[in-house]
Scaffold this active site. Structure first.
Site, PDB file in Angstrom:
ATOM      1  N   GLU A 101       0.819  -1.206   0.000  1.00  0.00           N
ATOM      2  CA  GLU A 101       0.000   0.000   0.000  1.00  0.00           C
ATOM      3  C   GLU A 101       0.855   1.258   0.000  1.00  0.00           C
ATOM      4  OE1 GLU A 101      -4.220  -1.530   1.681  1.00  0.00           O
ATOM      5  OE2 GLU A 101      -2.820  -0.847   3.184  1.00  0.00           O
ATOM      6  N   CYS A 103       3.640   8.308   1.310  1.00  0.00           N
ATOM      7  CA  CYS A 103       4.223   7.296   2.190  1.00  0.00           C
ATOM      8  C   CYS A 103       4.361   6.004   1.382  1.00  0.00           C
ATOM      9  CB  CYS A 103       3.290   7.109   3.389  1.00  0.00           C
ATOM     10  SG  CYS A 103       3.849   5.818   4.502  1.00  0.00           S
ATOM     11  N   CYS A 131       7.578  -7.788   6.688  1.00  0.00           N
ATOM     12  CA  CYS A 131       8.766  -7.284   7.376  1.00  0.00           C
ATOM     13  C   CYS A 131       9.403  -8.451   8.132  1.00  0.00           C
ATOM     14  CB  CYS A 131       8.358  -6.182   8.368  1.00  0.00           C
ATOM     15  SG  CYS A 131       9.753  -5.315   9.111  1.00  0.00           S
ATOM     16  N   CYS A 170       8.001  -5.989  15.547  1.00  0.00           N
ATOM     17  CA  CYS A 170       7.629  -5.003  16.568  1.00  0.00           C
ATOM     18  C   CYS A 170       6.216  -5.330  17.043  1.00  0.00           C
ATOM     19  CB  CYS A 170       7.718  -3.589  15.994  1.00  0.00           C
ATOM     20  SG  CYS A 170       9.366  -3.242  15.329  1.00  0.00           S
ATOM     21  N   CYS A 184       3.000  -3.370  15.817  1.00  0.00           N
ATOM     22  CA  CYS A 184       2.871  -3.058  14.388  1.00  0.00           C
ATOM     23  C   CYS A 184       2.232  -4.221  13.647  1.00  0.00           C
ATOM     24  CB  CYS A 184       4.247  -2.757  13.803  1.00  0.00           C
ATOM     25  SG  CYS A 184       4.250  -2.591  12.009  1.00  0.00           S
ATOM     26  N   CYS A 195      -0.725   4.935   9.961  1.00  0.00           N
ATOM     27  CA  CYS A 195       0.500   4.183  10.249  1.00  0.00           C
ATOM     28  C   CYS A 195       0.209   2.845  10.891  1.00  0.00           C
ATOM     29  CB  CYS A 195       1.271   4.889  11.355  1.00  0.00           C
ATOM     30  SG  CYS A 195       2.384   6.089  10.888  1.00  0.00           S
TER      31      CYS A 195
END
Ligand code: SAH
Ligand code: SF4
Length: 395
Positions: A115, A128, A135, A139, A142, A370
């Site tokens: 995205e 962004c 990933c 974390c 997230c 975010c």
């Protein structure tokens, strides 16, 4: 730009790709394009000029067809069309929020999706972009961290996100109009804050950002590009030297104990190691200040004591502290700190002499905030599937 290693790598890729089919010219660095043109039969003496011409067509004018490159001979244009393609990721969906935020779901080779979010503000328009599908890091706050790394994006797929947004937003410069008279750019800033850890895809991110900064093309100033990292310490020094953009760091905690759980890369490079390399960053990259990102998690990292420890830790580093109210996602183990708590935290940081803006969530109605990227799309798919299962519709 580092010595020769990446160029060799690119040439190898080109050699492997050429016999099978056209190479995507989008994403090649100037050096790689130079070598690719020579490999495709361009006389060495002409290669540099040809790179300049092609570069301007693609990255300044936004041309997508070699046939439109009218300062090249017809024969050369045909040769280019046989050897290369000008390809961008495909936009699958585009959503526009009430507040003007736009979210694009884009598909890259292999059918993977990432995205891209555009956030308009009064004085700027920020895009962004993503650097990885998923990933490797985990974390705990997230949502991307719960998705395994599928693959790194190529430089072409990274710069392609900027180009497709420019297609949608402000178009490209109009021919025959002077630079001063062109309409103002809606896309003026880029942040690497989408999916993925950019410093675990260093070469591709660097090459894409070099393309974005090249004055003959997209020409974004390095001050208008911000790379956000969770703290990959050895690559931070390299970022200063080889990219020189603005740096944001996902700091999020003021003790190693808490940071170990929130940002587990802290177990590899702890707060002290991170701060040591950050102290050098502004000097080496000649940038003004570092942005410390700090996600506000209720009763985890949001006390007055945390705020005081934070300003003590970063003492001496030119910095801005970006406070991000936690964006919740289904199954998340945290909740967002209360507004009053966030404001009290911000006040302590501000009084210590640091700008401490509280990030306003944007595009909430389209789940573009975010840490929500991709999750929303996945969730939508899931609920669609559930609905289909319940109603017996669909295939
Ligand atoms: N991997 C990089 C860049 C992508 S994340 C990094 O970690 O810095 C961009 C920012 O969003 C980071 O500061 C990240 O910590 C923050 N973030 C991730 N999930 C979030 C959430 N659910 N709520 C608020 N901020 C989040
Ligand atoms: Fe990866 Fe950044 Fe999310 Fe951490 S915060 S899991 S590094 S995308």
């Amino acid at each position: 730009m580092s010595a020769t290693a990446p160029i060799t790598q690119d040439v190898m890729t080109i050699k492997r790709v050429l016999p099978d089919g056209p190479t995507n010219i989008v994403g090649l660095t100037r050096d790689a394009m130079h070598d690719a043109l020579i490999a495709a039969g361009t006389p060495e003496k002409q290669a540099k000029m040809r790179v300049n011409q092609i570069w301007q067509w693609i990255y300044h004018w936004g041309v997508r067809d070699f046939a439109e490159m009218t300062n090249l001979s017809k024969g050369f244009r045909a040769k280019l069309a046989d050897t290369f393609v000008i390809a961008l990721p495909e936009v699958v969906t585009r959503e526009v929020s009430k507040d003007g935020t736009r979210k694009y779901l884009v598909r890259i080779a292999g059918g993977h999706e990432v995205e891209v979010v555009y956030i308009p503000e009064t004085d700027r328009g920020t895009l962004c972009i993503s650097s990885q599908v998923g990933c490797t890091l985990t974390c705990s706050f997230c949502h991307t961290g719960t998705q395994k790394l599928v693959r790194n994006l190529t430089a072409g797929e990274i710069i392609g996100q900027v180009m497709l947004a420019r297609d949608d937003l402000d178009g490209w410069p109009e021919k025959g109009i002077s630079t001063a008279d062109q309409a103002p750019r809606l896309l003026s800033n880029v942040v690497l804050m989408g999916m993925g850890e950019p410093l675990y895809n260093f070469e591709n991110v660097r090459d894409a950002m070099k393309i974005a900064m090249d004055g003959e093309g997209i020409a974004l100033s390095r001050r208008r590009i911000t790379l956000s990292t969770s703290g990959v310490v050895p690559e931070i020094a390299r970022t200063a030297q080889e990219i020189g953009c603005q740096l944001a760091v996902s700091f999020h905690a003021t003790t190693d104990e808490v940071r170990d759980t929130l940002v587990p890369i802290n177990k590899r490079w702890n707060i002290e190691a991170l701060l040591n390399v950050l102290r050098e960053y502004p000097k080496v990259s000649n940038s003004e200040r570092i942005t410390f990102e700090y996600v506000m998690l209720k009763d985890v990292n949001d006390s007055d004591e945390d705020a005081r420890r934070l300003v003590k830790l970063i003492d001496g580093i030119p910095a801005k502290i970006n406070l991000i109210p936690f964006n919740e996602w289904p199954g998340a183990p945290y909740t967002r700190s209360d507004k009053a708590r966030i404001e009290a935290f911000a006040e302590i940081v501000y009084r210590a002499g640091y700008a401490s803006p509280i990030r306003r969530p944007r595009g909430e109605d389209i789940m573009a905030a975010c840490g929500q990227l991709k999750s929303a799309t996945e969730r939508e798919r899931k609920s669609r599937k559930q609905i289909e299962a319940e109603t017996g519709t669909g295939r």
